[in-house]
Write an enzyme that holds these catalytic residues in place. Structure first.
Site, PDB file in Angstrom:
ATOM      1  N   LYS A 384       0.827  -1.209   0.000  1.00 40.35           N
ATOM      2  CA  LYS A 384       0.000   0.000   0.000  1.00 40.35           C
ATOM      3  C   LYS A 384       0.865   1.264   0.000  1.00 40.35           C
ATOM      4  O   LYS A 384       0.645   2.176  -0.791  1.00 40.35           O
ATOM      5  CB  LYS A 384      -0.925  -0.005   1.223  1.00 40.35           C
ATOM      6  CG  LYS A 384      -1.891  -1.182   1.272  1.00 40.35           C
ATOM      7  CD  LYS A 384      -2.851  -1.066   2.428  1.00 40.35           C
ATOM      8  CE  LYS A 384      -2.163  -1.154   3.772  1.00 40.35           C
ATOM      9  NZ  LYS A 384      -1.524  -2.470   4.010  1.00 40.35           N
ATOM     10  N   THR A 385       1.842   1.306   0.886  1.00 37.99           N
ATOM     11  CA  THR A 385       2.683   2.501   0.972  1.00 37.99           C
ATOM     12  C   THR A 385       3.568   2.648  -0.250  1.00 37.99           C
ATOM     13  O   THR A 385       3.702   3.753  -0.801  1.00 37.99           O
ATOM     14  CB  THR A 385       3.539   2.436   2.248  1.00 37.99           C
ATOM     15  OG1 THR A 385       2.689   2.269   3.384  1.00 37.99           O
ATOM     16  CG2 THR A 385       4.353   3.700   2.415  1.00 37.99           C
ATOM     17  N   SER A 737     -19.336 -16.662  10.380  1.00 35.95           N
ATOM     18  CA  SER A 737     -18.991 -17.392   9.160  1.00 35.95           C
ATOM     19  C   SER A 737     -18.517 -18.821   9.421  1.00 35.95           C
ATOM     20  O   SER A 737     -18.309 -19.580   8.471  1.00 35.95           O
ATOM     21  CB  SER A 737     -17.909 -16.631   8.381  1.00 35.95           C
ATOM     22  OG  SER A 737     -16.715 -16.551   9.126  1.00 35.95           O
ATOM     23  N   LYS A 780     -10.147 -15.236   2.237  1.00 37.33           N
ATOM     24  CA  LYS A 780     -10.280 -16.598   2.742  1.00 37.33           C
ATOM     25  C   LYS A 780      -9.816 -17.626   1.711  1.00 37.33           C
ATOM     26  O   LYS A 780      -9.149 -18.608   2.045  1.00 37.33           O
ATOM     27  CB  LYS A 780     -11.733 -16.860   3.131  1.00 37.33           C
ATOM     28  CG  LYS A 780     -12.220 -16.013   4.308  1.00 37.33           C
ATOM     29  CD  LYS A 780     -13.690 -16.261   4.608  1.00 37.33           C
ATOM     30  CE  LYS A 780     -14.167 -15.424   5.787  1.00 37.33           C
ATOM     31  NZ  LYS A 780     -15.589 -15.629   6.107  1.00 37.33           N
TER      32      LYS A 780
END
Length: 889
Positions: A384-385, A737, A780
């Site tokens: 991300k960075t 879930s 997942k």
């Protein structure tokens, strides 16, 4: 008071006072008995009164007027006080303007009984009101106290008349002392009149003592203030003289005035800064204030720092954007593998900017379009960075990263007001000053880690910063002028959206970053991580070659994460081992043994052993680059960190592989169920949250309700306890879930059919067996793939989310979309049951046994230790007893 005070009447030796006297009104003054004061007579009626008095007995009545603001144009009887003073007129002086100056001597107090004449002046019948003079020790003490207070006042007032001080000290008549002090003491007219109306001399002295005490205090405070002022003035004068001397010396030496030069420098900086009108006006006003200020003054440095900040901000300085979409795409592809959605969004942004410049003829191309505030959300290590840096490089903008993790003070964003000592601008303005342009790419890192306390909420302060409709006039508390932030491209990063407040989340365009697949990690390692680490460790292609199998082993056996941060560390470990081996080759000459092979032998740890003296000293040829294959990678990295334990753990009935989502990516969990002799107990362990406990209860209720369809006797629950456990008990777990996984674990345990070892599942279950959709499917599925799972069971309504799964992963795995638990059991359980070991049933033990304490209630059991109450099959709507809450984290 003295025990036997003596009193005397002061009227015994007084001259005779007529019963009727002419009344001379006195404005804003009081005449006391036994005192002589001058009066200015200007009124025609008053002049006639004085003339008539001089022709008669010279005695008149002096009475003050009640109105102290202005003299009434026409006097009335009610304008006079009732108590006045009878006085003799002594000296008379006629002035050229027709007015009189007279000296009058107070004789005795009088009281107006009746007004008998109003024209041409007032006359009244009066009666004498003599003072009561007490004697004794108390009077003597009062007189001495008053004389001491006068002496104290004389020390505080430089121009205090010496004759008055002498007269007061030598006065032994208390009545005369009282009127003498009353004449020269500063008082309001009402206080003077009250003192005149007081009959007791003792009370007159007491009141005068209180007034003098107050006056002494005022004089003392005034003297302190004057001392401080004199000290400051002396210091200022001294500094002024020294500064004038310094300026004279500088002129003699040919040096300029530093202060004047600094003022001129600020003036030029203001002209060159191209500030908006408001900021320029503020800067000029502060500069004018600075020019009149002494450089040694405390506020000088504050004003100077403020001007430095104003003049060094990039009000109009900006970089020109690189809007070529092809070049930007090339830069993004060079820096990052995959991430097509984000790359596409950046290219769309640049394309819109280019069209606006061409078709709308916008010169201000640095103004961003709507929705330019992005927020990258994903687990750690997915880039991300670094993606923010690539965006800045693709747009040819400067990059600035601001870490928001743990930020709790609103002033860190908006700055401190200049009224505080050590005030400074907020992080936004300071970063703009450092980057020196007004259109950088701002990376707001870890925006989900913002805190809040008594100093304010930084997330609320960011609402204005991240709103394109408001940030064109962002007002920092320190600057107190508007600054345009609309040219800045803000990019925020977060691991989870949940901690971000909804208003702040609404202002950003959310882009989700999921974890990487094995193939993606392999490509990232080959293209970016390995070359970068080789450069950091000064290795070249002539030193090392790392095979794909070695990288695959590193990824599968030594890392298990959504991103590539740990993978980068492991590759760095490989490079360090290789660097050590390269240095060992260089420092230790490689010798050939008798059979012509290199005699340096590599140990299992990857290090070299030295040759023995018996070996040949013939120089060996260059051995070439070190090839790091799978075996050498395992030897370098040490013990294997992660294993494929799914087949081992699911070989027995009652164990199911579930899929979960976490802020750091997806993961797998094992749900284990076992049974034991008991009486319908149901235990839940593993630090489960309330939602997960409810899912477990719903799963058990479904299995009991559908016992016949599962091939179980209806009374299978009688005489047994069931324990459901989710390992990693130190980690809190919650969410719905895992519903179908818990149902499958119970069905597998009770039917004796193990779950297939290559199957994992996720989905919420209802009491009727309906499978409901869940979130975080991509994370997942990636976790399942990392763990070697080949088949994933998911809700039918999540089937559309499979489009987000990479094509190579979809081709490598099987996805079974289900709508009911029956489909789950059919796909997950093996056909042949495993025979459980034969065990004789035992009766439940009481409090002295080894089993947990139980209490039978209406054929249902409440287990105290980590258990819940499970009702009988009838009635179905009986409410369960709440389970023990898991420890929050």
């Amino acid at each position: 008071m003295s025990p036997n005070p003596e009193t005397t009447n002061a009227a015994a030796d007084l001259p005779e006072i007529p019963e009727e006297l002419a009344l001379l009104p006195i404005f804003n003054n009081i005449v006391y008995p036994m005192t002589i004061i001058p009066l200015a007579i200007g009124q025609e009626q008053s002049i006639k009164l004085i003339d008539d008095a001089l022709m008669a007995s010279r005695m008149i009545g002096l009475v003050a007027l009640r109105n102290t603001d202005e003299r009434p144009a026409e006097l009335k009887p009610e304008d006079f006080y009732t108590i006045g003073c009878a006085a003799n007129v002594h000296r008379l002086l006629k002035m050229p303007d027709g007015t009189l100056r007279v000296a009058v001597q107070g004789v005795e107090r009088i009281e107006i009984v009746e007004i008998t004449q109003t024209e041409p002046y007032f006359r009244a019948r009066v009666r004498v009101v003599p003072d009561t003079v007490e004697t004794g020790l108390e009077m003597e003490a009062l007189m001495r106290n008053l004389q001491g207070q006068v002496a104290q006042m004389a020390q505080l007032v430089p121009q205090f008349p010496e004759e008055l001080q002498t007269a007061v000290i030598n006065e032994d008549d208390p009545r005369r002392l009282a009127y003498l002090l009353a004449l020269y003491t500063r008082m309001e007219l009402a206080e003077r009149q009250a003192l005149l109306e007081e009959t007791s001399v003792r009370r007159k002295l007491e009141r005068l003592s209180e007034i003098l005490r107050r006056e002494v205090q005022v004089l003392q405070i005034g003297q302190q203030i004057q001392g401080q002022v004199n000290e400051e003035v002396s210091k200022t004068q001294r500094e002024y003289i020294l500064r004038q001397q310094l300026q004279a010396i500088q002129r003699e030496l040919g040096e300029d005035d530093t202060n004047a030069a600094e003022i001129q420098r600020f003036r030029e900086a203001i002209d060159q800064a191209n500030m908006p009108p408001e900021a320029r006006e503020t800067a000029e006003r502060e500069l004018n204030r600075l020019s009149r200020m002494n450089p040694a003054a405390p506020d000088y440095s504050i004003a100077r720092t403020y001007l430095e900040m104003l003049t060094t901000l990039p009000w109009t300085v900006s970089t020109e954007d690189q809007l070529n979409v092809s070049i930007a795409k090339q830069v993004l592809d060079e820096d990052h593998y995959d991430l097509e959605e984000i790359k596409e969004r950046i290219l769309e942004f640049l394309a819109v900017r280019e069209l606006r410049r061409e078709r709308l003829n916008e010169n201000a191309v640095d103004r961003p379009s709507e929705g330019a505030i992005l927020c990258f959300v994903g687990p750690p290590g997915v880039g991300k960075t670094s993606l923010g840096r690539s965006i800045a490089r693709a747009m040819d903008r400067k990059f600035m990263r601001i870490s928001l993790g743990g930020l709790r003070d609103e002033a860190e964003i908006r700055g401190h007001r200049r009224t505080y000592i050590g005030a400074m601008p907020g992080t936004i303005i300071q970063s703009l000053r450092r980057v020196e342009v007004n259109n950088p790419v701002f990376m707001l890192d870890e925006i989900d880690k913002l805190g809040a306390d008594f100093r304010g909420d930084p997330a609320s302060a960011l609402l204005e910063v991240l709103d394109p409709e408001q940030n064109n006039a962002f007002r920092d508390h320190y600057l107190d002028v508007a600054f345009d932030l609309s040219n800045v491209m803000f990019i925020a990063t977060a691991n989870s959206l949940q901690p971000i407040p909804a208003p702040l989340r609404d202002r950003m365009e959310i882009i989700q970053l999921s974890g990487y697949t094995l193939q993606q990690k392999l490509e990232i390692a080959k293209r970016y991580l390995l070359p970068e680490q080789m450069q950091k460790h000064a290795l070249t292609a002539a030193d090392v070659q790392v095979t794909d199998e070695a990288l695959r082993v590193t990824i599968e056996e030594y890392t298990r994460e959504a991103g590539v941060r740990n993978l980068e560390r492991e590759i760095a470990t490989l490079c360090r081992k290789v660097a050590t081996e390269v240095v060992a080759r260089k420092d230790t000459p490689q010798l050939l043994s008798d059979n012509g092979t290199a005699s340096n032998q590599t140990t299992d740890a990857g290090m070299f052993t030295l040759p023995t003296p018996a070996e040949s000293t013939e120089q060996a040829p260059d051995p070439g680059p070190i090839v790091v294959d799978a075996a050498r990678a395992r030897r370098y990295l040490g013990k294997q960190a992660f294993f494929a334990e799914i087949s081992e753990r699911t070989e027995r009935p009652g164990v199911v592989t579930g899929l979960v989502w976490t802020p750091v990516g997806g993961d797998i969990i094992f749900i284990e169920a076992t049974k034991m002799p008991g009486s319908k107990g149901f235990m839940l362990t593993g630090q489960l949250g309330e939602v997960m406990r409810e899912s477990a209860r719903a799963a058990l209720s479904y299995v009991r309700a559908e016992a016949s369809s599962l091939g179980l006797p209806r009374d299978f629950f009688n005489g047994v306890d069931i324990h459901l456990h989710v390992p990693a008990g130190a980690i809190p777990k919650d969410g719905p879930s895992a519903g179908i996984a818990m149902t499958t674990a119970l069905a597998s345990l009770l039917t004796g059919r193990p779950v297939k070892d290559d199957v994992a599942m996720t989905g919420e279950v209802t009491l009727r067996g309906k499978v409901l959709p869940i979130g975080g499917l991509k994370e997942k599925v990636l976790a399942a793939h990392r763990a070697g799972i080949k088949t994933v069971i998911l809700p039918k309504r999540n089937e559309r989310d499979l489009d987000e799964i990479p094509d190579d992963l979809r081709a490598d795995m099987q996805f079974i979309a289900v709508d009911h638990v029956e489909e789950v059991l059919k796909a997950a359980l093996r056909e042949q049951p495993v025979e459980p070991p034969v065990e004789e049933p035992r009766e439940p033990q009481g409090r002295g046994g080894d089993l947990p304490i139980r209490e039978t209630i209406d054929e249902g059991v409440h287990i105290v230790d980590s258990s819940v109450t499970v009702p009988d099959e009838e009635p179905m709507d009986a409410p369960p007893v709440p389970a023990q809450q898991g420890r929050p984290e």
